[in-house]
Design a protein around this motif. Structure first.
Motif, mmCIF file in Angstrom:
data_model
loop_
_atom_site.group_PDB
_atom_site.id
_atom_site.type_symbol
_atom_site.label_atom_id
_atom_site.label_comp_id
_atom_site.label_asym_id
_atom_site.label_seq_id
_atom_site.Cartn_x
_atom_site.Cartn_y
_atom_site.Cartn_z
ATOM 1 N N LEU A 1 1.676 -5.564 -7.947
ATOM 2 C CA LEU A 1 1.503 -6.230 -9.282
ATOM 3 C C LEU A 1 1.566 -4.958 -9.988
ATOM 4 O O LEU A 1 2.298 -4.902 -11.319
ATOM 5 C CB LEU A 1 0.139 -6.631 -9.530
ATOM 6 C CG LEU A 1 -0.273 -7.222 -10.647
ATOM 7 C CD1 LEU A 1 0.736 -8.367 -11.121
ATOM 8 C CD2 LEU A 1 -1.739 -7.747 -10.732
ATOM 9 N N PHE A 2 1.122 -3.576 -9.612
ATOM 10 C CA PHE A 2 1.327 -2.386 -10.306
ATOM 11 C C PHE A 2 1.990 -1.541 -9.487
ATOM 12 O O PHE A 2 1.441 -1.183 -8.294
ATOM 13 C CB PHE A 2 -0.231 -1.750 -10.725
ATOM 14 C CG PHE A 2 -0.682 -2.542 -11.847
ATOM 15 C CD1 PHE A 2 -0.209 -2.793 -13.111
ATOM 16 C CD2 PHE A 2 -2.171 -3.084 -11.614
ATOM 17 C CE1 PHE A 2 -0.900 -3.452 -14.073
ATOM 18 C CE2 PHE A 2 -2.778 -3.960 -12.554
ATOM 19 C CZ PHE A 2 -2.134 -4.078 -13.695
ATOM 20 N N PRO A 3 2.993 -0.807 -9.905
ATOM 21 C CA PRO A 3 3.763 0.088 -9.062
ATOM 22 C C PRO A 3 2.892 1.344 -8.822
ATOM 23 O O PRO A 3 2.192 1.609 -9.620
ATOM 24 C CB PRO A 3 4.977 0.462 -9.712
ATOM 25 C CG PRO A 3 5.162 -0.334 -10.869
ATOM 26 C CD PRO A 3 3.727 -0.921 -11.072
ATOM 27 N N PHE A 4 3.209 1.924 -7.484
ATOM 28 C CA PHE A 4 2.356 3.213 -7.276
ATOM 29 C C PHE A 4 3.529 4.093 -6.204
ATOM 30 O O PHE A 4 4.395 3.672 -5.619
ATOM 31 C CB PHE A 4 1.302 3.070 -6.552
ATOM 32 C CG PHE A 4 1.406 2.236 -5.280
ATOM 33 C CD1 PHE A 4 1.170 3.184 -3.960
ATOM 34 C CD2 PHE A 4 1.543 0.867 -5.128
ATOM 35 C CE1 PHE A 4 1.476 2.435 -2.707
ATOM 36 C CE2 PHE A 4 1.628 0.365 -3.841
ATOM 37 C CZ PHE A 4 1.651 0.993 -2.621
ATOM 38 N N GLN A 5 3.084 5.423 -6.282
ATOM 39 C CA GLN A 5 3.857 6.360 -5.132
ATOM 40 C C GLN A 5 3.160 6.472 -4.153
ATOM 41 O O GLN A 5 2.167 6.887 -4.052
ATOM 42 C CB GLN A 5 4.117 7.542 -6.143
ATOM 43 C CG GLN A 5 4.944 8.697 -5.314
ATOM 44 C CD GLN A 5 6.289 8.062 -5.094
ATOM 45 O OE1 GLN A 5 6.927 7.427 -6.062
ATOM 46 N NE2 GLN A 5 6.801 8.226 -3.592
ATOM 47 N N PRO A 6 3.811 5.950 -2.954
ATOM 48 C CA PRO A 6 3.086 6.232 -1.503
ATOM 49 C C PRO A 6 2.762 7.351 -1.292
ATOM 50 O O PRO A 6 3.446 8.374 -1.643
ATOM 51 C CB PRO A 6 3.943 5.448 -0.599
ATOM 52 C CG PRO A 6 4.957 4.368 -1.384
ATOM 53 C CD PRO A 6 5.083 5.182 -2.772
ATOM 54 N N LEU A 7 1.767 7.575 -0.509
ATOM 55 C CA LEU A 7 1.185 9.141 -0.058
ATOM 56 C C LEU A 7 2.435 9.576 0.855
ATOM 57 O O LEU A 7 2.867 8.742 1.775
ATOM 58 C CB LEU A 7 0.003 9.075 0.490
ATOM 59 C CG LEU A 7 -1.198 8.563 -0.308
ATOM 60 C CD1 LEU A 7 -2.499 8.736 0.270
ATOM 61 C CD2 LEU A 7 -1.416 10.018 -1.451
ATOM 62 N N PRO A 8 2.611 10.725 0.818
ATOM 63 C CA PRO A 8 3.628 11.453 1.964
ATOM 64 C C PRO A 8 3.347 11.029 3.305
ATOM 65 O O PRO A 8 2.038 11.194 3.909
ATOM 66 C CB PRO A 8 3.290 12.681 1.758
ATOM 67 C CG PRO A 8 2.876 12.997 0.486
ATOM 68 C CD PRO A 8 2.196 12.005 0.072
ATOM 69 N N GLY A 9 4.258 10.620 4.196
ATOM 70 C CA GLY A 9 3.934 10.259 5.577
ATOM 71 C C GLY A 9 3.604 8.809 5.803
ATOM 72 O O GLY A 9 3.491 8.373 6.965
ATOM 73 N N MET A 10 3.279 8.089 4.767
ATOM 74 C CA MET A 10 3.036 6.749 4.883
ATOM 75 C C MET A 10 4.381 5.784 5.062
ATOM 76 O O MET A 10 5.313 6.153 4.354
ATOM 77 C CB MET A 10 2.325 6.106 3.712
ATOM 78 C CG MET A 10 0.990 6.649 3.269
ATOM 79 S SD MET A 10 -0.164 6.298 4.812
ATOM 80 C CE MET A 10 -0.360 4.774 4.671
ATOM 81 N N ASN A 11 4.404 5.164 6.062
ATOM 82 C CA ASN A 11 5.268 4.211 6.295
ATOM 83 C C ASN A 11 5.119 2.817 5.692
ATOM 84 O O ASN A 11 4.576 1.844 6.500
ATOM 85 C CB ASN A 11 5.699 4.100 7.770
ATOM 86 C CG ASN A 11 6.837 3.298 8.378
ATOM 87 O OD1 ASN A 11 7.512 2.517 7.694
ATOM 88 N ND2 ASN A 11 7.362 3.773 9.490
ATOM 89 N N ILE A 12 5.723 2.388 4.624
ATOM 90 C CA ILE A 12 5.388 1.018 3.884
ATOM 91 C C ILE A 12 6.909 0.544 3.681
ATOM 92 O O ILE A 12 7.692 0.903 3.035
ATOM 93 C CB ILE A 12 4.982 1.028 2.770
ATOM 94 C CG1 ILE A 12 3.491 2.081 2.785
ATOM 95 C CG2 ILE A 12 4.468 -0.113 1.926
ATOM 96 C CD1 ILE A 12 2.866 2.446 1.740
ATOM 97 N N GLY A 13 7.296 -0.512 3.963
ATOM 98 C CA GLY A 13 8.563 -1.418 4.052
ATOM 99 C C GLY A 13 8.309 -2.774 3.452
ATOM 100 O O GLY A 13 6.971 -3.322 3.692
ATOM 101 N N ARG A 14 9.205 -3.334 2.789
ATOM 102 C CA ARG A 14 9.227 -4.593 2.163
ATOM 103 C C ARG A 14 9.790 -5.849 3.365
ATOM 104 O O ARG A 14 11.094 -5.206 4.186
ATOM 105 C CB ARG A 14 9.962 -4.889 1.144
ATOM 106 C CG ARG A 14 9.352 -4.455 0.021
ATOM 107 C CD ARG A 14 7.890 -5.477 -0.548
ATOM 108 N NE ARG A 14 8.642 -6.880 -0.887
ATOM 109 C CZ ARG A 14 8.906 -7.155 -1.688
ATOM 110 N NH1 ARG A 14 9.068 -6.496 -2.878
ATOM 111 N NH2 ARG A 14 9.555 -8.407 -1.901
#
Length: 325
Positions: free
Chosen positions: A148-161
């Motif tokens: 809903l609101f974009p954000f910048q993932p923290l370094p080292g986080m593995n987040i995919g769609r």
């Protein structure tokens, strides 16, 4: 003197029925309450209120509201009413053959979420890290919807769609993801074609949630009621009037369960009595004072997960006229 006309969008919960039915009207307000679904897909209540302010007041995601408020980017302010709560422990599901027997087994696994910022996602990730020793950067996160609101993932986080059009629930049942954190029981467990393919992480989730409650002292908040800030600047009294109306509706709801047949569940009354012994008389308590620790922990989780730029003081989340309640 004419009453203030105000629109309210909420979910169709038992504690909202007196408002939706018109049995409860806030003092000085002509309330038009309507059931509006919560999904974050286009047309859902969260998007319609948080992005477009279509209603005067509405039930919204606590996590997304915190994000908007911490960034100073919303014309909304909340009142300390919390109409949706969930423990995270019963919301974590696993593929039965993924080799997951304990929270630590989630490390290295692919875990699905509706979105990274969905409140139950934030709560569960924080609980996994703080209560069960699961580093969030050791999990491969897979989200099903646009944030809903974009954000910048923290370094080292593995987040995919996941791929558009794919059902994250079906992916769990087929073993394409190892676990799933969602607020509603996923279809493969609620209506299984292949019994046993999907299980909860905690086999006795109720006992684990009772243990968690005894330790932390609260039933985690998922939603709050956001109001147009311009409306409350012009009519500051309306914030307390709305809060009192939600309290009145909740008390009516509680009394309705004195009748053992109010719910279709045969043992609803006995379950309520058991729940009160564990959680106390009012686990749905409103007001800032009774929920401060709960809210501070959610803000901490949001900050640690990179969703907000600063750990916003919880008083800044709520209308000034309600902060003493």
């Amino acid at each position: 003197m004419a009453r203030l006309k105000l629109t309210l969008a909420v979910e169709h919960y038992d504690r909202h029925l007196p408002l939706l039915e018109g049995q409860v009207q806030p003092e000085g307000i002509e309330l038009k309450a309507a059931e509006v679904g919560q999904t974050q897909a286009p047309g859902g209540r969260h998007e319609r209120m948080l992005l477009h302010q279509e209603f005067d007041a509405a039930e919204v995601s606590m996590s997304s509201y915190i994000m908007a408020r911490a960034r100073g980017s919303t014309p909304l302010i909340a009142i300390p009413v919390f109409p949706r709560r969930l423990f995270s422990q019963s919301c974590i599901y696993c593929h039965a053959r993924a080799g997951i027997k304990s929270p630590e087994d989630l490390m290295g696994k692919r875990v699905g979420l509706n979105t990274y910022q969905t409140t139950i996602s934030v709560q569960a990730k924080g609980d996994l890290q703080h209560e069960y020793g699961v580093p969030l950067n050791q999990v491969r996160w897979a989200t099903a919807r646009e944030e809903l609101f974009p954000f910048q993932p923290l370094p080292g986080m593995n987040i995919g769609r996941i791929s558009p059009g794919r059902s994250i629930e079906d992916m769990l049942a087929e073993g394409q993801i190892d676990a799933l954190i969602v607020p509603r029981v996923p279809r493969p467990l609620a209506h299984p074609d292949k019994p046993g393919e999907v299980v909860r992480l905690f086999a006795d989730a109720r006992s684990e949630e009772a243990r968690y409650f005894r330790k932390v002292g609260f039933y985690p908040i998922m939603h709050t009621i956001a109001v147009k800030e311009s409306l409350l600047k012009e009519h500051p009294w309306a914030a307390r009037s709305l809060l009192q109306a939600f309290e009145q509706a909740k008390e009516i709801c509680y009394r309705r369960y004195d009748d053992p047949n109010w719910s279709h569940l045969a043992w609803a009354r006995l379950l309520q009595e058991e729940e009160r012994r564990v959680l106390g008389h009012d686990p749905w308590a409103n007001g800032l004072a009774r929920n401060r620790h709960n809210l501070e922990r959610l803000v901490q989780y949001s900050w640690e997960q990179g969703l907000i730029p600063r750990p916003i003081p919880v008083d800044e989340l709520f209308a000034e006229s309600t902060r003493d309640l």
